[in-house]
Design a protein around this motif. Structure first.
Motif, PDB file in Angstrom:
ATOM      1  N   ALA A 122       8.039  17.518 -23.674  1.00  0.00           N
ATOM      2  CA  ALA A 122       9.242  16.817 -24.143  1.00  0.00           C
ATOM      3  C   ALA A 122       9.959  17.520 -25.288  1.00  0.00           C
ATOM      4  CB  ALA A 122       8.889  15.398 -24.574  1.00  0.00           C
ATOM      5  N   SER A 123       9.292  18.435 -25.963  1.00  0.00           N
ATOM      6  CA  SER A 123       9.875  19.025 -27.174  1.00  0.00           C
ATOM      7  C   SER A 123      11.000  20.004 -26.849  1.00  0.00           C
ATOM      8  CB  SER A 123       8.797  19.721 -28.009  1.00  0.00           C
ATOM      9  OG  SER A 123       8.101  20.670 -27.235  1.00  0.00           O
ATOM     10  N   THR A 124      11.934  20.141 -27.790  1.00  0.00           N
ATOM     11  CA  THR A 124      13.108  20.990 -27.583  1.00  0.00           C
ATOM     12  C   THR A 124      13.305  22.028 -28.684  1.00  0.00           C
ATOM     13  OG1 THR A 124      14.546  19.440 -28.763  1.00  0.00           O
ATOM     14  CG2 THR A 124      14.335  19.142 -26.376  1.00  0.00           C
ATOM     15  N   ASN A 125      12.509  21.968 -29.751  1.00  0.00           N
ATOM     16  CA  ASN A 125      12.677  22.927 -30.842  1.00  0.00           C
ATOM     17  C   ASN A 125      11.369  23.064 -31.606  1.00  0.00           C
ATOM     18  OD1 ASN A 125      12.502  20.802 -32.860  1.00  0.00           O
ATOM     19  ND2 ASN A 125      14.603  20.258 -32.334  1.00  0.00           N
ATOM     20  N   CYS A 126      11.387  23.970 -32.589  1.00  0.00           N
ATOM     21  CA  CYS A 126      10.181  24.260 -33.361  1.00  0.00           C
ATOM     22  C   CYS A 126       9.614  23.012 -34.012  1.00  0.00           C
ATOM     23  CB  CYS A 126      10.519  25.319 -34.417  1.00  0.00           C
ATOM     24  SG  CYS A 126       9.148  25.801 -35.469  1.00  0.00           S
ATOM     25  N   GLY A 127      10.489  22.161 -34.534  1.00  0.00           N
ATOM     26  CA  GLY A 127      10.052  20.964 -35.234  1.00  0.00           C
ATOM     27  C   GLY A 127       9.312  19.992 -34.348  1.00  0.00           C
ATOM     28  N   ASN A 128       9.943  19.594 -33.222  1.00  0.00           N
ATOM     29  CA  ASN A 128       9.207  18.631 -32.394  1.00  0.00           C
ATOM     30  C   ASN A 128       8.181  19.292 -31.483  1.00  0.00           C
ATOM     31  OD1 ASN A 128      10.922  19.344 -30.163  1.00  0.00           O
ATOM     32  ND2 ASN A 128      12.355  17.708 -30.724  1.00  0.00           N
ATOM     33  N   ASN A 129       8.195  20.638 -31.367  1.00  0.00           N
ATOM     34  CA  ASN A 129       7.018  21.311 -30.808  1.00  0.00           C
ATOM     35  C   ASN A 129       5.779  20.870 -31.572  1.00  0.00           C
ATOM     36  OD1 ASN A 129       8.280  24.685 -30.013  1.00  0.00           O
ATOM     37  ND2 ASN A 129       8.317  22.816 -28.814  1.00  0.00           N
ATOM     38  N   ILE A 130       5.913  20.838 -32.889  1.00  0.00           N
ATOM     39  CA  ILE A 130       4.780  20.497 -33.753  1.00  0.00           C
ATOM     40  C   ILE A 130       4.533  18.995 -33.804  1.00  0.00           C
ATOM     41  CG2 ILE A 130       3.964  20.492 -36.139  1.00  0.00           C
ATOM     42  CD1 ILE A 130       3.645  23.194 -34.702  1.00  0.00           C
ATOM     43  N   THR A 131       5.561  18.204 -34.032  1.00  0.00           N
ATOM     44  CA  THR A 131       5.343  16.752 -34.160  1.00  0.00           C
ATOM     45  C   THR A 131       4.844  16.143 -32.856  1.00  0.00           C
ATOM     46  OG1 THR A 131       7.703  16.327 -33.755  1.00  0.00           O
ATOM     47  CG2 THR A 131       6.986  16.487 -36.049  1.00  0.00           C
ATOM     48  N   TYR A 132       5.368  16.604 -31.720  1.00  0.00           N
ATOM     49  CA  TYR A 132       4.890  16.090 -30.429  1.00  0.00           C
ATOM     50  C   TYR A 132       3.481  16.579 -30.135  1.00  0.00           C
ATOM     51  CZ  TYR A 132       9.675  14.526 -29.366  1.00  0.00           C
ATOM     52  OH  TYR A 132      10.902  13.909 -29.386  1.00  0.00           O
ATOM     53  N   LEU A 133       3.172  17.803 -30.544  1.00  0.00           N
ATOM     54  CA  LEU A 133       1.802  18.302 -30.417  1.00  0.00           C
ATOM     55  C   LEU A 133       0.848  17.411 -31.195  1.00  0.00           C
ATOM     56  CD1 LEU A 133      -0.506  20.368 -29.893  1.00  0.00           C
ATOM     57  CD2 LEU A 133       0.356  21.628 -31.888  1.00  0.00           C
ATOM     58  N   LEU A 134       1.204  17.089 -32.419  1.00  0.00           N
ATOM     59  CA  LEU A 134       0.343  16.247 -33.254  1.00  0.00           C
ATOM     60  C   LEU A 134       0.200  14.847 -32.669  1.00  0.00           C
ATOM     61  CD1 LEU A 134       1.518  17.393 -36.803  1.00  0.00           C
ATOM     62  CD2 LEU A 134      -0.607  17.997 -35.614  1.00  0.00           C
ATOM     63  N   GLU A 135       1.269  14.331 -32.090  1.00  0.00           N
ATOM     64  CA  GLU A 135       1.188  13.028 -31.425  1.00  0.00           C
ATOM     65  C   GLU A 135       0.231  13.086 -30.236  1.00  0.00           C
ATOM     66  OE1 GLU A 135       5.076  11.653 -30.355  1.00  0.00           O
ATOM     67  OE2 GLU A 135       5.799  11.671 -32.421  1.00  0.00           O
ATOM     68  N   LEU A 136       0.309  14.186 -29.479  1.00  0.00           N
ATOM     69  CA  LEU A 136      -0.584  14.345 -28.325  1.00  0.00           C
ATOM     70  C   LEU A 136      -2.044  14.403 -28.788  1.00  0.00           C
ATOM     71  CD1 LEU A 136      -0.056  16.730 -25.316  1.00  0.00           C
ATOM     72  CD2 LEU A 136      -2.251  16.671 -26.479  1.00  0.00           C
TER      73      LEU A 136
END
Length: 264
Positions: A122-136
């Motif tokens: 679902a991520s589209t940039n560096c920031g939510n690459n990380i936040t979505y990873l942490l959520e997962l």
């Protein structure tokens, strides 16, 4: 466009700075030698990388470098290029209809017969690459104290700085950029000193590199705490800033502006 050797030296300084590798190779021995443990808790490949990222991921899995393996990536500013490259090289993979993580997973299965534990799409940039990873990781109840990040050479430093913003100081973040390369002039054209699967055109690589330094800066226009607050503070040596300024003054059109759709 013809570049002087001084120009190339400056580009290669930026490339070396951005393409951070904290261990010399993806082996238990390298991990143990530096960190005192033979296996990390998590290994992550990010979809913004070139296709050679699959080779690095396969090596990580084969060497049992981590307990869990994850590919992260939805649709960002490099996705269209990735889709086209895969479509050309592997016509049987429907890349045009896939997210970055799905494309890399398909390549990993096709080329190496391997699979990862989880995909984040679902991520589209560096920031939510990380936040979505942490959520997962939280959702899957994966407790981690060490994590290896593999991203494109141009974006490795920023990816780690972004993760550092969100995790506790006792989490060991280990960088292993997917590739490291140098620009050279071969007769009258710009080239790389070595080849990797899916490597950018040299001009695209320059463009990506030149876009990183303004982002990594911790000033009012950068991504650090004193600017947009997207990443943790990054120490940028004066020689890197000097190299960037020389190139920016000489080639102002090479600095990649941020695409509002995929910030940051």
């Amino acid at each position: 466009m013809t570049f002087t050797q001084t120009d190339l030296n400056d580009f290669n300084l930026l490339g070396k700075f951005c393409s951070q590798r904290d261990i010399t190779e993806l082996t238990s021995q390298s991990l143990n030698n530096k960190y005192g443990f033979p296996q990390a808790d998590v290994y992550v490949l990010f979809g913004g990388s070139i296709l050679y990222g699959v080779d690095i991921l396969a090596k990580a899995i084969q060497n049992k470098i981590a307990k869990k393996y994850i590919i992260v990536g939805g649709y960002g500013h490099t996705t269209a290029t990735l889709q086209q490259t895969v479509q050309n090289a592997y016509p049987d993979i429907p890349a045009k209809n896939m997210q970055e993580a799905e494309i890399f997973a398909a390549l990993l299965k096709k080329r190496f017969g391997l699979e990862v534990d989880f995909l984040e799409t679902a991520s589209t940039n560096c920031g939510n690459n990380i936040t979505y990873l942490l959520e997962l990781l939280k959702d899957k109840q994966i407790d981690f104290h060490s994590i290896i990040l593999s991203q494109d050479a141009t974006m490795q430093k920023r990816m780690a700085a972004c993760l550092q913003k969100y995790v506790a100081s006792d989490v060991t973040i280990i960088n292993y950029a997917v590739y490291q390369t140098n620009l050279v002039m071969k007769q009258t054209h710009l080239a790389f000193d070595q080849k990797f699967l899916g490597l950018w055109q040299p001009e695209r690589y320059q463009n990506l590199l030149m876009g990183e330094i303004p982002r990594l800066r911790d000033d009012k226009t950068g991504y650090g705490p004193n600017g947009k607050g997207f990443i943790a503070h990054v120490d940028i040596p004066w020689e890197i800033l000097s190299a960037y300024e020389r190139l920016h003054q000489k080639y102002p059109d090479l600095t990649r502006p941020g695409d509002p759709k995929y910030l940051f």
